[in-house]
Design a protein around this motif. Structure first.
Motif, PDB file in Angstrom:
ATOM      1  N   VAL A  31       0.854  -1.185   0.000  1.00  0.00           N
ATOM      2  CA  VAL A  31       0.000   0.000   0.000  1.00  0.00           C
ATOM      3  C   VAL A  31       0.890   1.234   0.000  1.00  0.00           C
ATOM      4  CG1 VAL A  31      -1.914  -1.174   1.142  1.00  0.00           C
ATOM      5  CG2 VAL A  31      -0.230   0.028   2.520  1.00  0.00           C
ATOM      6  N   MET A  32       0.291   2.379  -0.327  1.00  0.00           N
ATOM      7  CA  MET A  32       1.050   3.630  -0.297  1.00  0.00           C
ATOM      8  C   MET A  32       1.667   3.827   1.078  1.00  0.00           C
ATOM      9  SD  MET A  32      -0.996   6.716  -2.199  1.00  0.00           S
ATOM     10  CE  MET A  32      -2.683   6.340  -1.757  1.00  0.00           C
ATOM     11  N   SER A  33       2.793   4.477   1.124  1.00  0.00           N
ATOM     12  CA  SER A  33       3.396   4.806   2.417  1.00  0.00           C
ATOM     13  C   SER A  33       2.542   5.877   3.096  1.00  0.00           C
ATOM     14  CB  SER A  33       4.824   5.322   2.220  1.00  0.00           C
ATOM     15  OG  SER A  33       4.794   6.622   1.645  1.00  0.00           O
ATOM     16  N   PHE A  52      -2.840   3.670   9.592  1.00  0.00           N
ATOM     17  CA  PHE A  52      -2.078   2.489   9.220  1.00  0.00           C
ATOM     18  C   PHE A  52      -1.759   1.645  10.449  1.00  0.00           C
ATOM     19  CE2 PHE A  52      -0.370   3.048   4.717  1.00  0.00           C
ATOM     20  CZ  PHE A  52      -1.410   3.880   4.347  1.00  0.00           C
ATOM     21  N   GLN A  53      -1.414   2.288  11.561  1.00  0.00           N
ATOM     22  CA  GLN A  53      -1.117   1.546  12.784  1.00  0.00           C
ATOM     23  C   GLN A  53      -2.361   0.816  13.283  1.00  0.00           C
ATOM     24  OE1 GLN A  53       1.988   1.009  14.165  1.00  0.00           O
ATOM     25  NE2 GLN A  53       0.762  -0.553  15.189  1.00  0.00           N
ATOM     26  N   GLY A  59      -4.501  -6.496  12.255  1.00  0.00           N
ATOM     27  CA  GLY A  59      -4.016  -7.593  11.422  1.00  0.00           C
ATOM     28  C   GLY A  59      -4.377  -7.461   9.962  1.00  0.00           C
ATOM     29  N   VAL A  60      -4.863  -6.291   9.557  1.00  0.00           N
ATOM     30  CA  VAL A  60      -5.242  -6.053   8.159  1.00  0.00           C
ATOM     31  C   VAL A  60      -4.006  -5.752   7.314  1.00  0.00           C
ATOM     32  CG1 VAL A  60      -6.582  -4.549   6.627  1.00  0.00           C
ATOM     33  CG2 VAL A  60      -7.544  -5.275   8.820  1.00  0.00           C
ATOM     34  N   LEU A  61      -3.066  -5.017   7.880  1.00  0.00           N
ATOM     35  CA  LEU A  61      -1.796  -4.700   7.220  1.00  0.00           C
ATOM     36  C   LEU A  61      -0.653  -5.262   8.048  1.00  0.00           C
ATOM     37  CD1 LEU A  61      -2.235  -0.905   6.276  1.00  0.00           C
ATOM     38  CD2 LEU A  61      -2.727  -2.899   4.846  1.00  0.00           C
ATOM     39  N   GLY A  66      11.756  -1.270   6.466  1.00  0.00           N
ATOM     40  CA  GLY A  66      12.540  -0.665   5.404  1.00  0.00           C
ATOM     41  C   GLY A  66      11.899  -0.740   4.028  1.00  0.00           C
ATOM     42  N   ILE A  67      10.781  -1.437   3.918  1.00  0.00           N
ATOM     43  CA  ILE A  67      10.124  -1.592   2.618  1.00  0.00           C
ATOM     44  C   ILE A  67       8.775  -0.898   2.602  1.00  0.00           C
ATOM     45  CG2 ILE A  67       9.227  -3.233   0.924  1.00  0.00           C
ATOM     46  CD1 ILE A  67      11.310  -5.228   1.896  1.00  0.00           C
ATOM     47  N   GLY A  68       7.958  -1.147   3.629  1.00  0.00           N
ATOM     48  CA  GLY A  68       6.648  -0.500   3.679  1.00  0.00           C
ATOM     49  C   GLY A  68       5.578  -1.377   4.276  1.00  0.00           C
TER      50      GLY A  68
END
Length: 118
Positions: A31-33, A52-53, A59-61, A66-68
């Motif tokens: 997903v977008m940062s 996002f947190q 548990g969705v994301l 270092g990647i996203g």
């Protein structure tokens, strides 16, 4: 995109969940940062980070350091299960109560549902 009905971070989280349910976002897809999201929607980066947190906590994301951020492989199934659990309580029960309040026989409601099924 955003309204005043709920906090922006919750609206962001719900939008991402909707994208997962509709398969616009798929399992293990990046997903977008938070920075990109904040810039694109012109919101505070902390607000995007909070959304996002929240999704990580649910548990969705998941994060790859270092990647996203990525969609959890089973996110769609988990979200569908959650929505199915709440469907009758949130949708059907109030509909039946409203039908009774305004004098619509439940047989008419059932008949209408059957018509929509066809």
């Amino acid at each position: 995109m955003f309204d005043d009905r709920s906090p922006i971070y919750r609206q962001i989280a719900e939008r991402i969940k909707a994208d997962i349910l509709s398969e616009t976002l798929k399992g293990d897809e990046q997903v977008m940062s938070t920075t990109q999201y904040a810039a694109f929607y012109r919101i505070n980066p902390a607000t995007a980070a909070k959304a996002f947190q929240h999704l990580v906590d649910e548990g969705v994301l998941y994060k790859k350091r270092g990647i996203g951020m990525f969609v959890s492989p089973d996110a769609r199934d988990a979200l569908r299960t959650e929505r199915r659990r709440s469907f009758f309580t949130d949708v059907v029960d109030p509909m039946v109560a409203e039908a009774r309040t305004i004098g619509i026989p439940l047989d008419d409601v059932i008949r209408r549902i059957e018509e929509l099924k066809a």
